[in-house]
Design a protein around this motif. Structure first.
Motif, mmCIF file in Angstrom:
data_model
loop_
_atom_site.group_PDB
_atom_site.id
_atom_site.type_symbol
_atom_site.label_atom_id
_atom_site.label_comp_id
_atom_site.label_asym_id
_atom_site.label_seq_id
_atom_site.Cartn_x
_atom_site.Cartn_y
_atom_site.Cartn_z
ATOM 1 N N GLU A 77 -4.408 8.525 -5.259
ATOM 2 C CA GLU A 77 -2.886 8.727 -4.458
ATOM 3 C C GLU A 77 -1.642 7.457 -5.114
ATOM 4 O O GLU A 77 -0.592 7.413 -4.544
ATOM 5 N N TRP A 105 5.250 10.578 8.892
ATOM 6 C CA TRP A 105 4.296 8.904 8.565
ATOM 7 C C TRP A 105 5.384 8.216 7.262
ATOM 8 O O TRP A 105 6.170 8.590 6.282
ATOM 9 N N LEU A 134 -4.896 5.056 10.327
ATOM 10 C CA LEU A 134 -5.557 4.748 9.599
ATOM 11 C C LEU A 134 -6.470 3.827 9.899
ATOM 12 O O LEU A 134 -8.107 3.533 9.524
ATOM 13 N N SER A 140 0.754 -1.210 -0.151
ATOM 14 C CA SER A 140 -0.319 0.089 -0.284
ATOM 15 C C SER A 140 0.497 1.142 -0.016
ATOM 16 O O SER A 140 0.459 2.135 0.499
ATOM 17 N N ASP A 185 -0.137 2.967 3.096
ATOM 18 C CA ASP A 185 -1.852 3.451 3.996
ATOM 19 C C ASP A 185 -2.078 2.194 3.958
ATOM 20 O O ASP A 185 -2.985 1.018 3.856
ATOM 21 N N GLY A 211 -5.566 2.573 -0.097
ATOM 22 C CA GLY A 211 -5.862 3.574 0.232
ATOM 23 C C GLY A 211 -6.921 4.536 -1.686
ATOM 24 O O GLY A 211 -7.270 3.222 -2.330
ATOM 25 N N ARG A 253 -4.065 11.605 3.263
ATOM 26 C CA ARG A 253 -4.938 11.775 2.192
ATOM 27 C C ARG A 253 -6.136 13.206 1.796
ATOM 28 O O ARG A 253 -7.334 14.199 0.951
ATOM 29 N N ALA A 260 -1.242 8.800 7.060
ATOM 30 C CA ALA A 260 -2.440 8.710 5.815
ATOM 31 C C ALA A 260 -3.748 8.968 5.610
ATOM 32 O O ALA A 260 -3.559 9.453 4.917
ATOM 33 N N ASN A 305 2.518 5.109 -1.334
ATOM 34 C CA ASN A 305 1.608 5.853 -1.308
ATOM 35 C C ASN A 305 2.408 7.078 -2.260
ATOM 36 O O ASN A 305 3.076 6.993 -2.555
ATOM 37 N N SER A 315 -0.351 3.231 9.889
ATOM 38 C CA SER A 315 0.524 4.424 9.164
ATOM 39 C C SER A 315 -0.370 5.148 10.113
ATOM 40 O O SER A 315 -1.459 5.185 10.020
#
Length: 734
Positions: A643, A544, A621, A508, A548, A639, A559, A555, A510, A552
């Motif tokens: 993104e 961070w 998250l 995941s 995601d 996510g 977003r 996130a 980003n 996390s």
């Protein structure tokens, strides 16, 4: 006809259906699906029969989450749009397919007749047994999923000036609305060949992004006719064969393609006769059809309502106010749908299910031409990787007469054709020939993330991509760019293994966060970020991990920021370069005053939104993104494609308790396949589970695995099936 099948069940309620013929195979598949999804199946049958108004009432929304028209509009559509005599004749001519469909209907009825199926299913009702015509209707519903189905309110409300029509607001004529921070239905798929894999063999990763609720849920199964068919994977609910899966030699997946599969025709009306139009200087009368719909009244009785539907030689009339496509005294508009009469879908997937190589799979695509709205990505045991778009597309090549298009050329959106000239009528020619459709073959890798196939992987894509298919040279979205970047990283780190390929999706990552990091660092180093709240936001984003995953922290804040920031005008300082599609545009233009100010506003807006809902800026998250079940909330990773996240998930709008548990979509059936010692090795994950019944364990057991980033090793070989700890067997006969 006698139906026989054996259904063996393994962990997570995966059925392994074995029969001696296609009738028995359909019988077992229909039984297995209905046993776990009877309420969803009953509602779907009620829908395609056009009986929602009869049992629920005419006014409530027909679509999942209320994203479509009303029950009455849905019923009108399903009662007029499909020519059941023509569709039935088309399927009867395909003997194996007809037996498969007949068996499926019989298996569904057997499951619904069991005592366990006697509980009520909300408003879903069935008047009589499920028939093969019902199965055909459900297949037809799938065929027009991306063409006519999103437009049915605009069809049923189309009427000449002054004529009566269905009352109420008309929804926006687009695909069902995307989730608040997500995107519409889509997918990723990757095929890697012998040049880059550890075992010098093929490797496939399929990652469709589809709804978690409603008629487009996947269902896992294994189908076997000894000596004729042995295939495992998943089908969109109520389809009796595998859509995404593998056999002993080939694995494949699909992604929604960029093709424009329907057009509109502008009709020039005969003066004084709004139900007549002119073609080649001669008037033609529209076909006028009265559709009758049984409707439940407030008092509990049933009454018949009638609606007139108008059709032209091209297709039904539509009225789309927001596009200026109105039925006036001088012009009207009709929909021409390449999928309306498709009776080759089942035969096409059965041909895919029996392919013996990637080359053979491609030959089957070209021979049958039955795929509706998808690309095909495949890998085989010998190490060949394939991308192909052999879906059904209007025959409008790049050299089509430009005067046939309203506006003088093929537009970027849905084409509007000149309906006054028969020479512009592509419906009489049919689909774009297979020779014009894009194909790429390699021993390295190919991919698709709902992008135009001018880019397919490590090597150049198709040498020529017709504009009606997607065209060439267009910038990629962040998700497609992340696919290319991830494949480069994956293959540059050494021979690719199954575990590493799966991790590419499940980590995941980003991509937008990677691109935005320098600008955020610069932004956080300027005024007014000495204020406590703003300083906290900067600290959270800097700490961070740019993924995601459920744990996390950052996130959620990013977003909210990127939802505002990604549409800032002139955001990038380096423009798109078609020679570097994965890496451009890039470098946020932080030094540009307008961009600097907009970025500040985006971050402040994100902070304000989270603060308003009492969500800490550093909330993990899992605090806001989870699936609510009877056993509690299950954190969901992933996510938005916006993104640049491959593991796409989308929920409803953000509130005090998190993202709303409505219209959930995204990673649905994750499949990864390779070969070891000549045998397929497959891991899979059906993120929402096999059943739509919240009271059954199969409703959310795989959501728990998804939350932990784990997949299921599929038992394909006989020894693995019989030794599965959850093994159970049912012998069926009727």
């Amino acid at each position: 006809m006698t139906y026989r099948a054996v259904v063996r069940w393994t962990a997570h309620d995966i059925p392994h259906v074995r029969a001696d013929d296609f009738a028995g195979l359909g019988f077992g598949a229909g039984y297995a699906y209905a046993r776990l999804n009877r309420c969803l199946l009953m509602e779907t049958v009620m829908t395609v029969r056009g009986e929602r108004s009869r049992f629920i009432g005419p006014d409530s929304p027909a679509g999942p989450g209320g994203r479509a028209g009303s029950n009455l509009e849905s019923d009108i559509f399903f009662r007029f749009y499909f020519d059941m005599d023509r569709l039935g004749d088309g399927y009867r001519r395909q003997k194996d397919v007809w037996r498969l469909l007949s068996g499926y209907a019989a298996g569904v009825d057997l499951a619904l007749s069991k005592p366990a199926a006697s509980r009520p299913c909300g408003g879903a009702r069935l008047a009589g047994p499920v028939t093969v015509d019902d199965v055909i209707r459900m297949i037809a519903q799938k065929a027009v999923f991306d063409t006519a189905l999103p437009l049915y309110p605009q069809m049923v409300r189309a009427a000449p000036p002054g004529a009566a029509t269905v009352k109420g607001a008309v929804p926006d004529p687009v695909l069902p609305a995307p989730a608040a921070h997500g995107e519409k239905e889509g997918s990723n798929a990757y095929a890697l060949g012998a040049a880059v894999t550890e075992g010098k063999t093929g490797l496939l990763v399929g990652n469709p992004h589809f709804p978690w609720d409603g008629p487009n849920r996947f269902f896992e199964m294994h189908l076997t006719i000894p000596g004729r068919l042995d295939v495992m994977g998943a089908a969109l609910g109520r389809l009796p064969m595998i859509n995404i899966g593998f056999n002993r030699d080939v694995a494949w997946s699909h992604t929604v393609s960029t093709d424009r599969r329907f057009t509109f025709f502008r009709l020039a009306l005969v003066p004084g006769h709004p139900d007549r139009y002119v073609v080649d200087g001669r008037p033609e009368a529209m076909t006028r059809r009265v559709v009758e719909i049984p409707v439940l009244t407030p008092g509990g009785a049933t009454e018949i309502r009638r609606q007139v539907i108008y059709e032209s030689r091209y297709g039904p009339l539509v009225s789309i106010e927001r596009r200026g496509m109105r039925w006036t005294g001088t012009e009207a508009y009709a929909l021409a749908d390449s999928e309306r009469r498709n009776t080759r879908m089942i035969a096409q997937w059965l041909r895919i299910d029996r392919a013996v190589s990637a080359a053979d799979l491609l030959a089957g695509l070209k021979a049958v031409r039955g795929l509706p709205w998808v690309n095909t990505i495949a890998a085989d045991r010998l190490g060949q990787a394939l991308y192909a778009d052999e879906s059904i597309v209007p025959d409008l090549p790049d050299d089509a007469d430009p005067s046939c298009f309203v506006g003088g050329r093929l537009p970027k959106g849905v084409p509007v054709m000149d309906g006054a000239r028969s020479a512009c009528d592509w419906t009489r020619r049919g689909a774009l020939p297979a020779r014009d459709m894009p194909v790429a073959r390699t021993t390295r890798y190919v991919f698709n993330s709902n992008n135009s196939p001018w880019i397919t992987g490590a090597e150049p894509g198709s040498s020529s991509v017709p504009a009606i298919v997607g065209g060439e040279g267009a910038p990629l979205g962040l998700r497609a760019r992340m696919s290319l970047v991830s494949l480069r990283r994956l293959t540059s780190a050494g021979p690719v293994t199954l575990d590493r390929a799966e991790h590419m999706i499940l980590d995941s990552r980003n991509y937008a966060a990677e691109l935005a990091a320098p600008a955020l660092a610069a932004l956080c180093g300027t005024e007014p970020y000495d204020r406590p709240v703003s300083a906290e936001a900067c600290r959270v984003l800097q700490a961070w991990d740019r993924t995601d995953r459920p744990d996390s922290r950052g996130a959620v804040l990013f977003r909210a920021f990127w939802t505002r920031a990604h549409e800032i005008p002139d955001l990038w300082s380096v423009p798109f370069d078609p020679d570097a599609p994965a890496d451009t545009p890039c470098r946020i233009a932080f030094a540009r005053a307008s961009v600097h100010t907009a970025l500040q506003q985006a971050l402040e807006g994100a902070v304000e939104e989270l603060t308003r809902f009492h969500i800490p800026l550093s909330a993990p998250l899992s605090r806001v993104q989870y699936r609510a079940t009877g056993a509690g909330a299950i954190p969901v990773p992933g996510g938005s494609g916006m993104e640049g996240i491959l593991n796409v998930v989308g929920f409803g709008a953000l509130g005090g308790t998190g993202y709303a548990n409505e219209n959930i979509m995204g990673t649905s059936y994750l499949l990864a396949v390779t070969w070891k010692k000549g045998r397929p090795v497959a891991d899979a994950l059906l993120t929402y589970g096999q059943s739509d019944d919240p009271l059954l364990p199969a409703y959310a057991d795989q959501t728990d695995l998804f939350s932990m980033g784990r997949m299921v090793r599929l038992p394909f070989e006989e020894s693995a099936i019989s030794q599965d700890p959850s093994f159970a067997i049912e012998e069926l006969r009727q």
